[in-house]
Design a protein around this motif. Sequence first.
Motif, PDB file in Angstrom:
ATOM      1  N   LEU A 181      31.389  33.658  31.596  1.00 51.56           N
ATOM      2  CA  LEU A 181      31.647  35.091  31.535  1.00 51.56           C
ATOM      3  C   LEU A 181      32.966  35.456  30.864  1.00 51.56           C
ATOM      4  N   GLY A 182      33.715  34.465  30.385  1.00 54.56           N
ATOM      5  CA  GLY A 182      34.987  34.776  29.735  1.00 54.56           C
ATOM      6  C   GLY A 182      35.980  35.410  30.683  1.00 54.56           C
ATOM      7  N   LEU A 183      36.164  34.820  31.863  1.00 49.31           N
ATOM      8  CA  LEU A 183      37.020  35.416  32.878  1.00 49.31           C
ATOM      9  C   LEU A 183      38.468  35.581  32.416  1.00 49.31           C
ATOM     10  N   GLY A 184      38.890  34.766  31.472  1.00 52.40           N
ATOM     11  CA  GLY A 184      40.251  34.889  30.964  1.00 52.40           C
ATOM     12  C   GLY A 184      40.487  36.195  30.236  1.00 52.40           C
ATOM     13  N   GLU A 185      39.412  36.876  29.845  1.00 54.64           N
ATOM     14  CA  GLU A 185      39.531  38.147  29.130  1.00 54.64           C
ATOM     15  C   GLU A 185      39.379  39.351  30.050  1.00 54.64           C
ATOM     16  N   VAL A 186      39.118  39.115  31.341  1.00 55.33           N
ATOM     17  CA  VAL A 186      38.897  40.217  32.286  1.00 55.33           C
ATOM     18  C   VAL A 186      40.235  40.821  32.682  1.00 55.33           C
ATOM     19  N   ALA A 187      40.389  42.130  32.441  1.00 60.22           N
ATOM     20  CA  ALA A 187      41.629  42.822  32.790  1.00 60.22           C
ATOM     21  C   ALA A 187      41.419  43.889  33.854  1.00 60.22           C
ATOM     22  N   SER A 188      40.171  44.218  34.156  1.00 60.15           N
ATOM     23  CA  SER A 188      39.885  45.265  35.139  1.00 60.15           C
ATOM     24  C   SER A 188      40.309  44.806  36.533  1.00 60.15           C
ATOM     25  N   GLN A 189      40.799  45.747  37.343  1.00 63.29           N
ATOM     26  CA  GLN A 189      41.344  45.389  38.643  1.00 63.29           C
ATOM     27  C   GLN A 189      40.618  46.013  39.827  1.00 63.29           C
ATOM     28  N   GLY A 190      40.335  47.291  39.760  1.00 62.78           N
ATOM     29  CA  GLY A 190      39.718  47.960  40.893  1.00 62.78           C
ATOM     30  C   GLY A 190      38.237  47.660  40.985  1.00 62.78           C
ATOM     31  N   TYR A 191      37.480  48.642  41.437  1.00 68.24           N
ATOM     32  CA  TYR A 191      36.056  48.414  41.629  1.00 68.24           C
ATOM     33  C   TYR A 191      35.301  48.292  40.309  1.00 68.24           C
ATOM     34  N   CYS A 192      35.935  48.699  39.200  1.00 74.98           N
ATOM     35  CA  CYS A 192      35.268  48.495  37.910  1.00 74.98           C
ATOM     36  C   CYS A 192      35.252  47.014  37.535  1.00 74.98           C
ATOM     37  N   PHE A 193      36.011  46.196  38.268  1.00 72.78           N
ATOM     38  CA  PHE A 193      35.911  44.743  38.105  1.00 72.78           C
ATOM     39  C   PHE A 193      34.467  44.295  38.319  1.00 72.78           C
ATOM     40  N   GLN A 194      33.806  44.908  39.312  1.00 73.16           N
ATOM     41  CA  GLN A 194      32.422  44.536  39.594  1.00 73.16           C
ATOM     42  C   GLN A 194      31.499  44.945  38.445  1.00 73.16           C
ATOM     43  N   VAL A 195      31.753  46.125  37.871  1.00 64.17           N
ATOM     44  CA  VAL A 195      30.972  46.563  36.719  1.00 64.17           C
ATOM     45  C   VAL A 195      31.175  45.598  35.555  1.00 64.17           C
ATOM     46  N   ASP A 196      32.411  45.202  35.349  1.00 62.52           N
ATOM     47  CA  ASP A 196      32.754  44.313  34.246  1.00 62.52           C
ATOM     48  C   ASP A 196      31.982  42.991  34.342  1.00 62.52           C
ATOM     49  N   LEU A 197      31.986  42.372  35.521  1.00 62.18           N
ATOM     50  CA  LEU A 197      31.290  41.084  35.664  1.00 62.18           C
ATOM     51  C   LEU A 197      29.781  41.249  35.524  1.00 62.18           C
ATOM     52  N   ALA A 198      29.238  42.347  36.052  1.00 56.44           N
ATOM     53  CA  ALA A 198      27.791  42.568  35.936  1.00 56.44           C
ATOM     54  C   ALA A 198      27.385  42.738  34.476  1.00 56.44           C
ATOM     55  N   ARG A 199      28.134  43.538  33.730  1.00 64.96           N
ATOM     56  CA  ARG A 199      27.743  43.759  32.331  1.00 64.96           C
ATOM     57  C   ARG A 199      27.943  42.492  31.509  1.00 64.96           C
ATOM     58  N   ARG A 200      28.971  41.693  31.812  1.00 64.40           N
ATOM     59  CA  ARG A 200      29.170  40.427  31.105  1.00 64.40           C
ATOM     60  C   ARG A 200      28.011  39.472  31.368  1.00 64.40           C
ATOM     61  N   ALA A 201      27.545  39.431  32.632  1.00 63.56           N
ATOM     62  CA  ALA A 201      26.438  38.531  32.975  1.00 63.56           C
ATOM     63  C   ALA A 201      25.160  38.935  32.252  1.00 63.56           C
ATOM     64  N   VAL A 202      24.872  40.220  32.236  1.00 66.59           N
ATOM     65  CA  VAL A 202      23.657  40.700  31.562  1.00 66.59           C
ATOM     66  C   VAL A 202      23.740  40.445  30.065  1.00 66.59           C
ATOM     67  N   GLU A 203      24.880  40.784  29.452  1.00 67.20           N
ATOM     68  CA  GLU A 203      25.029  40.617  28.007  1.00 67.20           C
ATOM     69  C   GLU A 203      25.014  39.147  27.596  1.00 67.20           C
ATOM     70  N   ALA A 204      25.399  38.250  28.513  1.00 64.61           N
ATOM     71  CA  ALA A 204      25.364  36.817  28.219  1.00 64.61           C
ATOM     72  C   ALA A 204      23.967  36.230  28.386  1.00 64.61           C
ATOM     73  N   GLY A 205      23.014  37.045  28.874  1.00 62.24           N
ATOM     74  CA  GLY A 205      21.644  36.572  29.023  1.00 62.24           C
ATOM     75  C   GLY A 205      21.351  35.858  30.324  1.00 62.24           C
ATOM     76  N   TYR A 206      22.233  35.981  31.308  1.00 58.66           N
ATOM     77  CA  TYR A 206      21.997  35.327  32.593  1.00 58.66           C
ATOM     78  C   TYR A 206      20.926  36.062  33.395  1.00 58.66           C
ATOM     79  N   HIS A 207      20.256  35.307  34.260  1.00 63.79           N
ATOM     80  CA  HIS A 207      19.210  35.888  35.105  1.00 63.79           C
ATOM     81  C   HIS A 207      19.872  36.491  36.344  1.00 63.79           C
ATOM     82  N   VAL A 208      19.847  37.824  36.423  1.00 65.02           N
ATOM     83  CA  VAL A 208      20.492  38.557  37.505  1.00 65.02           C
ATOM     84  C   VAL A 208      19.419  39.142  38.418  1.00 65.02           C
ATOM     85  N   VAL A 209      19.554  38.892  39.703  1.00 63.09           N
ATOM     86  CA  VAL A 209      18.585  39.361  40.698  1.00 63.09           C
ATOM     87  C   VAL A 209      19.307  40.266  41.696  1.00 63.09           C
ATOM     88  N   GLU A 210      18.643  41.359  42.084  1.00 64.26           N
ATOM     89  CA  GLU A 210      19.187  42.234  43.120  1.00 64.26           C
ATOM     90  C   GLU A 210      18.388  42.068  44.413  1.00 64.26           C
TER      91      GLU A 210
END
Length: 255
Positions: A181-210
């Motif tokens: 997920l390129g965590l070294g590039e993550v700069a978000s801190q608050g709750y948008c951190f969760q948005v950031d990781l979710a969008r990175r996972a989807v854009e990387a083609g990972y299988h995401v289940v809710e």
Amino acid sequence: MNDGGQRQFGPLGKVLVIIPTYNEVENIGPIVDRVRTAVPDAHILVADDNSPDGTGKAADEIAAADDQVHVLHRKGKEGLGAAYLAGFAWGRENGYGVLVEMDADGSHQPEELPRLLTALKGADLVLGSRWVPGGRVVNWPKSREVISRGGSLYSRLALGLSVRDVTGGYRAFRTETLDGLGLGEVASQGYCFQVDLARRAVEAGYHVVEVPITFVDREVGDSKMSRDILVEALWRVTGWGITSRANKVLGRKTP
């Protein structure tokens, strides 16, 4: 969102539940007990941001009596994202195959963690979701629910995501997923951190289940939600959305 297809997923490996804390001295004991009961084989990492109320000391006392509980003392309050990134690094260095995000206040019920881990056997990332069928919130004022639903909807539309609960913080990652997920590039801190990781996972083609969860509002202590956190989330999500659409037009990969 990648549907996983016929892909074969490997075994999960050791589980580490990461619990960031800041002034959670009344909650840390009960949440650790509940995790240990719900998933006895899991280990716990309390990532404490030098809480002035003594949460770090309380966590040390728990860890001294239980070798499956660990404490990561941080210098000060640096935000949810920084605490999780530090916890992820600690977990990767110590050989855990699954890293779980969980709040300290009991809003993420440990009793539901076995269902998330079962789903992770066939996924790269599992989100505990309030907004899929079967998911719900308890004891929230209507205003808080409107803000949360609205924030998740705006993030989905701005980023073109099919994930329903983009902002939720109850998650189980395979460690190799985080590595991609390129965590070294993550700069978000608050709750948008969760948005950031979710969008990175989807854009990387990972299988995401809710997986549906029941989110229970905290009974003890103060919420860490603030106006600054909401403003950060709004401008970062808007920026990511603009960048993503521009890159699609130009045929470039979104970072």
